[in-house]
Design a protein around this motif. Structure first.
Motif, PDB file in Angstrom:
ATOM      1  N   GLU A 110       2.909  -2.342  -9.268  1.00 17.07           N
ATOM      2  CA  GLU A 110       2.175  -3.194  -8.337  1.00 17.07           C
ATOM      3  C   GLU A 110       1.214  -4.138  -9.044  1.00 17.07           C
ATOM      4  O   GLU A 110       0.982  -5.262  -8.591  1.00 17.07           O
ATOM      5  CB  GLU A 110       1.397  -2.335  -7.326  1.00 17.07           C
ATOM      6  CG  GLU A 110       2.250  -1.672  -6.258  1.00 17.07           C
ATOM      7  CD  GLU A 110       2.724  -0.287  -6.637  1.00 17.07           C
ATOM      8  OE1 GLU A 110       3.036  -0.062  -7.834  1.00 17.07           O
ATOM      9  OE2 GLU A 110       2.798   0.593  -5.746  1.00 17.07           O
ATOM     10  N   PRO A 140       8.049  -0.279  -2.333  1.00 13.15           N
ATOM     11  CA  PRO A 140       7.172  -0.977  -1.371  1.00 13.15           C
ATOM     12  C   PRO A 140       6.580  -0.077  -0.306  1.00 13.15           C
ATOM     13  O   PRO A 140       5.505  -0.381   0.224  1.00 13.15           O
ATOM     14  CB  PRO A 140       8.099  -2.030  -0.754  1.00 13.15           C
ATOM     15  CG  PRO A 140       9.489  -1.501  -0.957  1.00 13.15           C
ATOM     16  CD  PRO A 140       9.433  -0.786  -2.279  1.00 13.15           C
ATOM     17  N   VAL A 176       3.071   1.143  -1.071  1.00  8.68           N
ATOM     18  CA  VAL A 176       2.034   0.148  -0.796  1.00  8.68           C
ATOM     19  C   VAL A 176       1.749   0.120   0.700  1.00  8.68           C
ATOM     20  O   VAL A 176       0.594   0.179   1.140  1.00  8.68           O
ATOM     21  CB  VAL A 176       2.477  -1.247  -1.282  1.00  8.68           C
ATOM     22  CG1 VAL A 176       1.365  -2.274  -1.038  1.00  8.68           C
ATOM     23  CG2 VAL A 176       2.841  -1.211  -2.770  1.00  8.68           C
ATOM     24  N   ASP A 190      -2.319  -4.021  -0.060  1.00  7.93           N
ATOM     25  CA  ASP A 190      -1.672  -5.315   0.155  1.00  7.93           C
ATOM     26  C   ASP A 190      -1.116  -5.932  -1.123  1.00  7.93           C
ATOM     27  O   ASP A 190      -0.586  -7.043  -1.090  1.00  7.93           O
ATOM     28  CB  ASP A 190      -2.628  -6.298   0.832  1.00  7.93           C
ATOM     29  CG  ASP A 190      -3.919  -6.506   0.054  1.00  7.93           C
ATOM     30  OD1 ASP A 190      -3.985  -6.074  -1.118  1.00  7.93           O
ATOM     31  OD2 ASP A 190      -4.847  -7.112   0.616  1.00  7.93           O
ATOM     32  N   TYR A 217       1.725  -5.895  -3.451  1.00  6.61           N
ATOM     33  CA  TYR A 217       3.090  -5.449  -3.694  1.00  6.61           C
ATOM     34  C   TYR A 217       3.538  -5.879  -5.088  1.00  6.61           C
ATOM     35  O   TYR A 217       3.003  -6.839  -5.655  1.00  6.61           O
ATOM     36  CB  TYR A 217       4.031  -6.018  -2.636  1.00  6.61           C
ATOM     37  CG  TYR A 217       3.918  -5.340  -1.291  1.00  6.61           C
ATOM     38  CD1 TYR A 217       4.780  -4.305  -0.948  1.00  6.61           C
ATOM     39  CD2 TYR A 217       2.947  -5.729  -0.378  1.00  6.61           C
ATOM     40  CE1 TYR A 217       4.682  -3.671   0.291  1.00  6.61           C
ATOM     41  CE2 TYR A 217       2.836  -5.105   0.863  1.00  6.61           C
ATOM     42  CZ  TYR A 217       3.713  -4.080   1.188  1.00  6.61           C
ATOM     43  OH  TYR A 217       3.608  -3.451   2.406  1.00  6.61           O
ATOM     44  N   LEU A 221      11.172  -3.982   4.093  1.00  4.95           N
ATOM     45  CA  LEU A 221       9.926  -4.199   3.352  1.00  4.95           C
ATOM     46  C   LEU A 221      10.145  -5.109   2.152  1.00  4.95           C
ATOM     47  O   LEU A 221       9.310  -5.970   1.852  1.00  4.95           O
ATOM     48  CB  LEU A 221       9.355  -2.860   2.880  1.00  4.95           C
ATOM     49  CG  LEU A 221       8.525  -2.050   3.869  1.00  4.95           C
ATOM     50  CD1 LEU A 221       8.041  -0.763   3.212  1.00  4.95           C
ATOM     51  CD2 LEU A 221       7.327  -2.850   4.377  1.00  4.95           C
ATOM     52  N   ALA A 231       7.824  -8.155   2.682  1.00  2.85           N
ATOM     53  CA  ALA A 231       6.597  -8.048   1.886  1.00  2.85           C
ATOM     54  C   ALA A 231       6.753  -8.556   0.462  1.00  2.85           C
ATOM     55  O   ALA A 231       5.783  -9.008  -0.143  1.00  2.85           O
ATOM     56  CB  ALA A 231       6.127  -6.591   1.857  1.00  2.85           C
ATOM     57  N   MET A 232       7.971  -8.469  -0.097  1.00  2.00           N
ATOM     58  CA  MET A 232       8.167  -8.875  -1.489  1.00  2.00           C
ATOM     59  C   MET A 232       9.042 -10.124  -1.616  1.00  2.00           C
ATOM     60  O   MET A 232       9.359 -10.539  -2.724  1.00  2.00           O
ATOM     61  CB  MET A 232       8.758  -7.727  -2.305  1.00  2.00           C
ATOM     62  CG  MET A 232       7.864  -6.498  -2.358  1.00  2.00           C
ATOM     63  SD  MET A 232       8.325  -5.268  -3.604  1.00  2.00           S
ATOM     64  CE  MET A 232       9.980  -4.807  -3.091  1.00  2.00           C
TER      65      MET A 232
END
Length: 415
Positions: free
Chosen positions: A275, A296, A299, A305, A307, A342, A346-347
């Motif tokens: 991370e 992920p 996290v 927050d 990632y 995710l 998120a990534m």
């Protein structure tokens, strides 16, 4: 096992491609075939292709399965789990919601130590029953191969007990389980003032015994401020390498400088978490041929927050893997489909990249890329018939209550 033909496949994702992990633009190449069929013989893929080209090759005595125009993909490969443990940490879950951090809970004697206490108290049969339940959750979501770590024993008796549970689950089947020794998860409370002695015991006594008993394929260590230093991690992993175990490292989860460089130096199979990894460390990992395993859900479940920088990794040519990190504390999330969502949301991984990271790249990270992770002739017939038509839907429908039909070695399994 005989012969099997899967027909009426609307979209087939074979993952056919290079005989190594995928990097860069290759992570968007899925080997798609439309209006497809898959032929299976004796539990292995015999052929894939357009139905029109394969229909005359279907043996009259083969079992024929109609995929209903749906999506078919390889089974998911979950390359980082903590499958075997006793109890849960729902109380700590509430504490985190109320504002306590992971580190604060661990410092107060919670976290890994609380699971260690419960796991030490459990019998092998009790651990087996709970681990089987966890495995079945994963299987229902489409996981057909998974890596599992010890690390909730932190003593000889319980670490060996956890590894024996994995061996029993492997023998029972149908999910393929790759066992990893993680006695270097944290220092047990009774050894808090004897860190050097504990690390020495892992390196000089436990690793040789586990290797001699053939109970683990890999050795892992958690390199972090509240776990093990780089020096301590080196001692453990160098001992593991001497005894023929592959190397994996939990690194750079909460702070940079905690293990990624060591993973590159030792040519570890994987460095997991990342991370907080820096661009310089990513360059070292690439040069050393180390695969990053991104987690992920750990996290997400910790309410953080930051990632891992997946896009940067893909851009520089690292063969990214995504996995659940399923465990009772930081990632009580057994679903690989949720990891796909995710990873995309998120990534910023494209759905194709996420799917590659959850199948063929994950298989290579476990040394199984020539056996599973893609639907190519000679490989195990581990595949999923999904309740959707397009691979992008796997990431798009977040936490959908879908149940793919799961086939392992050509046989349908229903946990």
């Amino acid at each position: 096992m005989g012969k099997l033909a899967v027909v009426n496949i609307g979209q087939l994702v074979t993952m056919a491609g290079p005989t190594r992990p995928r990097i860069g633009p290759e992570m968007r190449e899925l080997g798609q075939i439309h209006d497809a069929a898959v032929l299976v013989e004796d539990g292995r893929i015999h052929a894939t292709g357009a139905y029109a080209a394969l229909r005359k090759r279907i043996d009259p005595e083969a079992t024929v399965i109609d995929a209903g125009g749906r999506l078919v993909t390889p089974g998911f490969v979950d390359a980082h789990t903590h499958l075997v443990f006793a109890g849960n940490r729902a109380t700590e879950f509430e504490k985190r919601i109320s504002g306590a951090t992971y580190q604060e809970i661990a410092a107060a004697g919670g976290g890994i130590q609380s699971t260690v206490a419960l796991t030490r108290q459990a019998t092998e049969d009790e651990l087996f029953a709970q681990a089987r339940r966890h495995r079945d959750w994963m299987l229902r979501g489409g996981t057909t191969t998974l890596e599992a770590k010890s690390g909730y024993g932190l003593d000889r008796v319980t670490e060996l007990r956890m590894l024996r549970v994995m061996a029993r689950l492997n023998e029972e089947g149908p999910v393929r389980i790759v066992p990893t020794l993680l006695a270097a998860h944290t220092v047990p409370q009774e050894m808090a003032d004897k860190r050097e002695e504990y690390v020495r015991w892992i390196a000089e006594e436990l690793i040789p015994e586990v290797a001699a008993l053939d109970l683990a394929r890999y050795c892992d260590a958690f390199c972090d401020d509240h776990a093990f230093t780089v020096t301590e991690t080196r001692q453990v992993l160098e001992a593991a390498r001497r005894h023929g175990l592959g190397l994996r490292i939990h690194a750079e989860q909460f702070r940079p400088g905690t293990g990624a460089a060591l993973g590159a130096e030792l040519s570890a199979a994987t460095v997991d978490h990342l991370e907080t990894v820096t661009d310089q460390m990513l360059g070292l990992l690439k040069a050393a041929g180390v695969q990053p395993v991104l987690l992920p859900a750990s996290v997400f479940c910790l309410g953080r927050d930051q990632y891992p920088p997946a896009r940067k990794m893909i851009e520089i040519g690292l063969p990214v893997v995504i996995a659940t990190d399923f465990n009772p504390g930081s990632s009580p999330a057994p679903s690989m489909p949720f990891m796909l969502a995710l990873a995309s949301i998120a990534m910023k991984m494209l759905p194709a990249e996420a799917l590659v990271a959850a199948t063929i790249n994950a298989a290579w990270s476990l040394g199984l890329g020539d056996k599973v992770g893609s639907l190519e002739p000679g490989k195990a017939a581990d595949f999923l018939i999904h309740e959707c038509d397009d691979y992008r839907e796997l990431a798009y429908y977040v936490a959908a209550p879908a149940r793919p039909r799961v086939f392992i070695a050509g046989s349908e399994v229903t946990p």
